[in-house]
Enzyme design. Structure first.
Site, PDB file in Angstrom:
ATOM      1  N   ASN A   1       0.811  -1.221   0.000  1.00  0.00           N
ATOM      2  CA  ASN A   1       0.000   0.000   0.000  1.00  0.00           C
ATOM      3  C   ASN A   1       0.847   1.274   0.000  1.00  0.00           C
ATOM      4  OD1 ASN A   1      -2.371   1.809   0.825  1.00  0.00           O
ATOM      5  ND2 ASN A   1      -0.971   2.002   2.555  1.00  0.00           N
TER       6      ASN A   1
ATOM      7  N   ARG B   1       9.659  -9.054  -3.549  1.00  0.00           N
ATOM      8  CA  ARG B   1      10.804  -9.965  -3.756  1.00  0.00           C
ATOM      9  C   ARG B   1      11.183 -10.665  -2.454  1.00  0.00           C
ATOM     10  NH1 ARG B   1      13.808 -13.293  -4.096  1.00  0.00           N
ATOM     11  NH2 ARG B   1      15.740 -13.543  -5.271  1.00  0.00           N
TER      12      ARG B   1
ATOM     13  N   TYR C   1       3.578  10.371 -11.394  1.00  0.00           N
ATOM     14  CA  TYR C   1       2.737   9.558 -10.484  1.00  0.00           C
ATOM     15  C   TYR C   1       1.965   8.512 -11.286  1.00  0.00           C
ATOM     16  CZ  TYR C   1      -0.973   8.130  -7.354  1.00  0.00           C
ATOM     17  OH  TYR C   1      -1.843   7.360  -6.621  1.00  0.00           O
TER      18      TYR C   1
ATOM     19  N   LYS D   1       1.973   4.261 -11.170  1.00  0.00           N
ATOM     20  CA  LYS D   1       0.812   3.390 -10.956  1.00  0.00           C
ATOM     21  C   LYS D   1       0.575   2.478 -12.159  1.00  0.00           C
ATOM     22  CE  LYS D   1      -0.119   4.445  -6.741  1.00  0.00           C
ATOM     23  NZ  LYS D   1      -0.084   3.429  -5.673  1.00  0.00           N
TER      24      LYS D   1
ATOM     25  N   VAL E   1      -9.941   9.114  -3.583  1.00  0.00           N
ATOM     26  CA  VAL E   1     -10.179   8.681  -2.197  1.00  0.00           C
ATOM     27  C   VAL E   1      -9.681   9.805  -1.303  1.00  0.00           C
ATOM     28  CG1 VAL E   1      -9.736   6.903  -0.462  1.00  0.00           C
ATOM     29  CG2 VAL E   1      -9.625   6.311  -2.904  1.00  0.00           C
TER      30      VAL E   1
END
Ligand code: 8X3
Length: 258
Positions: free
Chosen positions: A91, A125, A158, A162, A191
């Site tokens: 996250n 990883r 940005y 993503k 959000v």
């Protein structure tokens, strides 16, 4: 109510926003949690509150996901039941600035690329091999964005990070196709969290303006979806979920009441 008792979930960026909401949701479903972030005071407070409320075990750990050696060390130093991570929620991530690319700040690009892309890679990883060693029904859940589907002005870097999250999710899903590991990319639109305040380098006024005239999603809306994906039967892989407020069609197409 979803039941994830005996599952262990590691969440990065767990001290606020979607990460914190996921911590709440998964604790509510009975999961034990490893909460990682840089704000240890907040993490410790959250851990104590979740243990008191839900009786789950919570391990708060300082982590800057940009620090490759620290990620490896953190995972190497986990012992006993804490090595059995069933679900990884990648996250940690942020946006900085909304300038045109040709006017952007390369130091801020580094922070976004190092956190959103490389941090996610380092954790993945380190943890997927642990899932494989223990033959767990593992699940990697990445928090992507509608920004990874369509770019928007001022968001090039940005959005690129993503888009990377989408392709890292798709590629990992291929690389573990012969293993009992699921990979999910959740792609939220607007959000209302600290996201825009961070983007505007602390300006609450500019952040408020982003959400004026529209009812944005809240972090708990995303946590519900993450929990849903994690609670599906082990043979069900939710590959990708895109979720927006009802008045947001894509990244840049938003209806705002004036
Ligand atoms: C956050 C969504 O549209 O603000 O990832 O970039 S947006």
């Amino acid at each position: 109510m979803a039941k994830l008792t005996n599952k262990t979930v590691l969440i990065s960026g767990a001290s606020s926003g979607i990460g914190e909401a996921c911590a709440q949701a998964f604790a509510g479903a009975g999961a034990n949690l490893i909460l990682c972030a840089r704000n240890t005071a907040k993490l410790e407070q959250l851990a104590a509150a979740l243990t008191a409320q839900y009786g789950v075990a919570v391990l708060p750990l300082y982590l800057d996901v940009r620090d490759k050696a620290a990620v490896t060390r953190l995972v190497d130093e986990l012992t006993g039941k804490w090595r059995q991570i069933d679900i990884l929620i990648n996250n940690a991530g942020l946006a900085l600035g909304l300038e045109k690319l040709q006017e952007g700040n390369p130091d801020e690009w580094d922070v976004m690329l190092d956190t959103n892309v490389k941090g996610l890679l380092y954790l993945t990883r380190a943890i997927v091999p642990l899932m494989l060693e223990q033959a767990l029904n593992g699940h990697v859940i990445n928090i992507g964005s509608t920004a990874g589907i369509h770019a928007y002005p001022g968001g090039a870097v940005y959005c690129a990070t993503k888009a990377a999250v989408k392709f890292l999710s798709d590629g990992l899903r291929m690389d573990v196709v012969d293993q009992p590991i699921r990979v999910t990319n959740i792609q939220p639109g607007m959000v209302e969290t600290h996201f825009s305040v961070t983007r505007f380098r602390g300006s609450q006024e500019q952040a408020d303006n982003v959400y004026a005239g529209i009812q944005p999603l809240v972090a708990a809306d995303i946590a519900d979806i993450v929990l849903y994906a994690a609670s599906a039967p082990p043979h069900v892989q939710i590959c990708e979920v895109t979720v927006t407020p009802v008045h947001q069609a894509t990244g840049g197409i938003v209806y705002k009441k004036s």
